[in-house]
Design a protein around this motif. Sequence first.
Motif, PDB file in Angstrom:
ATOM      1  N   TRP A 162      -5.493   9.612  -9.559  1.00 47.57           N
ATOM      2  CA  TRP A 162      -6.657   8.917  -9.028  1.00 47.57           C
ATOM      3  C   TRP A 162      -6.331   7.900  -7.938  1.00 47.57           C
ATOM      4  CZ3 TRP A 162      -9.077   7.850 -14.461  1.00 47.57           C
ATOM      5  CH2 TRP A 162      -9.713   9.001 -14.896  1.00 47.57           C
ATOM      6  N   PRO A 163      -5.272   7.091  -8.077  1.00 44.32           N
ATOM      7  CA  PRO A 163      -5.042   6.050  -7.071  1.00 44.32           C
ATOM      8  C   PRO A 163      -4.979   6.592  -5.649  1.00 44.32           C
ATOM      9  CG  PRO A 163      -3.645   5.684  -8.971  1.00 44.32           C
ATOM     10  CD  PRO A 163      -4.290   7.017  -9.170  1.00 44.32           C
ATOM     11  N   GLN A 164      -4.428   7.806  -5.489  1.00 44.89           N
ATOM     12  CA  GLN A 164      -4.332   8.365  -4.149  1.00 44.89           C
ATOM     13  C   GLN A 164      -5.697   8.769  -3.606  1.00 44.89           C
ATOM     14  OE1 GLN A 164      -1.515  11.573  -4.357  1.00 44.89           O
ATOM     15  NE2 GLN A 164      -0.012  10.327  -5.447  1.00 44.89           N
ATOM     16  N   GLU A 165      -6.662   9.009  -4.533  1.00 45.66           N
ATOM     17  CA  GLU A 165      -7.980   9.460  -4.127  1.00 45.66           C
ATOM     18  C   GLU A 165      -8.973   8.302  -3.984  1.00 45.66           C
ATOM     19  OE1 GLU A 165      -9.206  12.338  -6.988  1.00 45.66           O
ATOM     20  OE2 GLU A 165      -7.233  13.266  -7.074  1.00 45.66           O
ATOM     21  N   VAL A 166      -8.651   7.157  -4.568  1.00 52.50           N
ATOM     22  CA  VAL A 166      -9.552   6.001  -4.525  1.00 52.50           C
ATOM     23  C   VAL A 166      -9.173   5.127  -3.337  1.00 52.50           C
ATOM     24  CG1 VAL A 166     -10.405   3.992  -5.761  1.00 52.50           C
ATOM     25  CG2 VAL A 166      -9.859   6.084  -7.016  1.00 52.50           C
ATOM     26  N   ASN A 167     -10.031   5.066  -2.347  1.00 55.95           N
ATOM     27  CA  ASN A 167      -9.719   4.366  -1.102  1.00 55.95           C
ATOM     28  C   ASN A 167     -10.142   2.898  -1.195  1.00 55.95           C
ATOM     29  OD1 ASN A 167      -9.009   3.788   1.514  1.00 55.95           O
ATOM     30  ND2 ASN A 167     -10.893   4.617   2.396  1.00 55.95           N
ATOM     31  N   LEU A 168      -9.220   2.053  -1.684  1.00 59.90           N
ATOM     32  CA  LEU A 168      -9.459   0.615  -1.775  1.00 59.90           C
ATOM     33  C   LEU A 168      -8.246  -0.105  -1.205  1.00 59.90           C
ATOM     34  CD1 LEU A 168     -10.968   0.395  -5.376  1.00 59.90           C
ATOM     35  CD2 LEU A 168     -12.194   0.072  -3.241  1.00 59.90           C
ATOM     36  N   PRO A 169      -8.103  -0.112   0.089  1.00 62.32           N
ATOM     37  CA  PRO A 169      -6.878  -0.643   0.698  1.00 62.32           C
ATOM     38  C   PRO A 169      -6.642  -2.117   0.448  1.00 62.32           C
ATOM     39  CG  PRO A 169      -8.588  -0.248   2.357  1.00 62.32           C
ATOM     40  CD  PRO A 169      -9.077   0.364   1.084  1.00 62.32           C
ATOM     41  N   GLN A 170      -7.715  -2.872   0.176  1.00 56.24           N
ATOM     42  CA  GLN A 170      -7.538  -4.322  -0.010  1.00 56.24           C
ATOM     43  C   GLN A 170      -7.380  -4.703  -1.476  1.00 56.24           C
ATOM     44  OE1 GLN A 170     -11.117  -5.484   2.221  1.00 56.24           O
ATOM     45  NE2 GLN A 170      -9.757  -6.479   3.672  1.00 56.24           N
ATOM     46  N   ALA A 171      -7.397  -3.707  -2.379  1.00 58.56           N
ATOM     47  CA  ALA A 171      -7.256  -3.990  -3.807  1.00 58.56           C
ATOM     48  C   ALA A 171      -5.828  -3.689  -4.261  1.00 58.56           C
ATOM     49  CB  ALA A 171      -8.251  -3.142  -4.607  1.00 58.56           C
ATOM     50  N   LEU A 172      -5.357  -4.449  -5.233  1.00 51.02           N
ATOM     51  CA  LEU A 172      -4.030  -4.221  -5.786  1.00 51.02           C
ATOM     52  C   LEU A 172      -4.164  -3.413  -7.067  1.00 51.02           C
ATOM     53  CD1 LEU A 172      -1.003  -4.741  -5.678  1.00 51.02           C
ATOM     54  CD2 LEU A 172      -1.384  -6.764  -7.073  1.00 51.02           C
ATOM     55  N   MET A 173      -3.463  -2.289  -7.142  1.00 52.39           N
ATOM     56  CA  MET A 173      -3.558  -1.394  -8.288  1.00 52.39           C
ATOM     57  C   MET A 173      -2.204  -1.299  -8.983  1.00 52.39           C
ATOM     58  SD  MET A 173      -2.648   1.838  -9.409  1.00 52.39           S
ATOM     59  CE  MET A 173      -2.173   2.626  -7.876  1.00 52.39           C
ATOM     60  N   MET A 174      -2.233  -1.280 -10.337  1.00 53.08           N
ATOM     61  CA  MET A 174      -1.029  -1.073 -11.134  1.00 53.08           C
ATOM     62  C   MET A 174      -1.351  -0.096 -12.241  1.00 53.08           C
ATOM     63  SD  MET A 174       0.739  -4.839 -11.438  1.00 53.08           S
ATOM     64  CE  MET A 174      -0.673  -5.596 -12.217  1.00 53.08           C
ATOM     65  N   GLU A 175      -0.379   0.736 -12.606  1.00 50.95           N
ATOM     66  CA  GLU A 175      -0.567   1.695 -13.689  1.00 50.95           C
ATOM     67  C   GLU A 175      -0.242   1.016 -15.010  1.00 50.95           C
ATOM     68  OE1 GLU A 175       0.470   6.337 -14.711  1.00 50.95           O
ATOM     69  OE2 GLU A 175       1.961   5.142 -13.640  1.00 50.95           O
TER      70      GLU A 175
END
Length: 467
Positions: A162-175
Amino acid sequence: MAIKVLVVDDDKLVRRGLISFLPWQAFNMEVVGEASNGEKALEFLECNPVDLLLTDLSMPVMSGIELLRNARKRYPHLHMAVLTLHQDFEYIQEALRLGAIDYIAKVQMEEEQYEEILGRIAARIKEDRNQRSVSLNPDQIIAENKQGYVLLSMAHETELNWPQEVNLPQALMMEAERNSWVWFVKEEQQEQVVEVLMAKAQTEPESVLLVLTDIAGCGWKDLQRWLREYREQVLFYDYHPDHNIRTVSILDEPNIPAGTNELELEKVKVDRLFSRWFQNDRVFDGLIQEMKSLRLPEKKLVGFLYSLVIEWNRLFAGTQFTKIQMIPSLHSWYQVELWIRKIRKSIHGSVGPSSHSQEILDCITKAVSMIQEELSTQLTAAELAQRLNLSRGYFSQCFKDIIGKTFNEYSRFIRIEKAREYLLNTNHTIVWIAEQTGYADEKYFSRIFRESTGTLPSEYRQTHRLN
């Protein structure tokens, strides 16, 4: 701010040489850790902030390629570079595809070349830092946010990206764990984040969006633990595809139910096996709720359902009742309920509407259970009818209507099936098997067995064990 570096190589001498030889300080770099394989590197990353991962590609336990793949998913803002030999060109290409920003050869390198490569890496990290001022320390990220957004899949066996498909460039994502990602964003970006993640949760099968509140002051490991317990103990039973967006306070500890005793399980098991649940809507709905209220852990629930399937198919083998197939996959109680309702519909289709009262249906299914439990006794229709307070003629007619076989046909079938099981799975004598299945005379048992199967018991055992 110094660039924190983790060096990973299975050769201790190479690690020590790189750590001591490369001009780290000249480029504001600091080696904060080292690891001998990919698994140890991931353990270090879980507990320590790192800006640059420098890893060998050929290592035991977990290769550098696998490490890059895992680190890319878990820490998308982590910079990665590879250590390699000249002949590893194909691996270098794969590493670059996985996000490595550069590579360092272990041999035939001059000091000036090391400085050139480190300078290039440092410039790239500095450029990225200028674009992104958020720290990579998970605890610090949580402390700076009032809430987080978790997008997760209830499925276990499917690997999602999902992270590659969710376009949120200004958000920080961690698994947080497999198929579970947490987003942290500034307050002014929350509306955009919620909109994008809600759309994703609505289109992805078996997915859930959790809006986590009150996360300030919670550590990353505490958040991971809470999420794992919430998923297993609450979401497993509360999930429904029509209500897959939930706001939850991190302060609400998952309510862990008291352990279910064996008497409660046995009661539900008996109710589930006998006829009332598939004939009576009210009883069926009550049984569904009773099973759900036990809130068994997933593994125990799977074992419980397996035992029900085995017991049902054993009791009603050879009758007009349909054979039950075990649920193919189990990610939530919602799936279990759908499966049970499908079974009920299938049973209705196999036996059709009944003209008999619920009391008679219960009596006949109890008779089936008695036959199964007392195989070593040659029960007769007259004996069972008396024990169930029915006339012999009425009992025999009802038995055939409901089961689809006469009492004698079913009794013989079930005894021969049990005899087959003994012949294949034990070394007991034919005499013993005959006695256990209600035949006092071995010769008579052998004749009945041959009429039913086409072979004598000894021939059946020998032929089928060879096969």
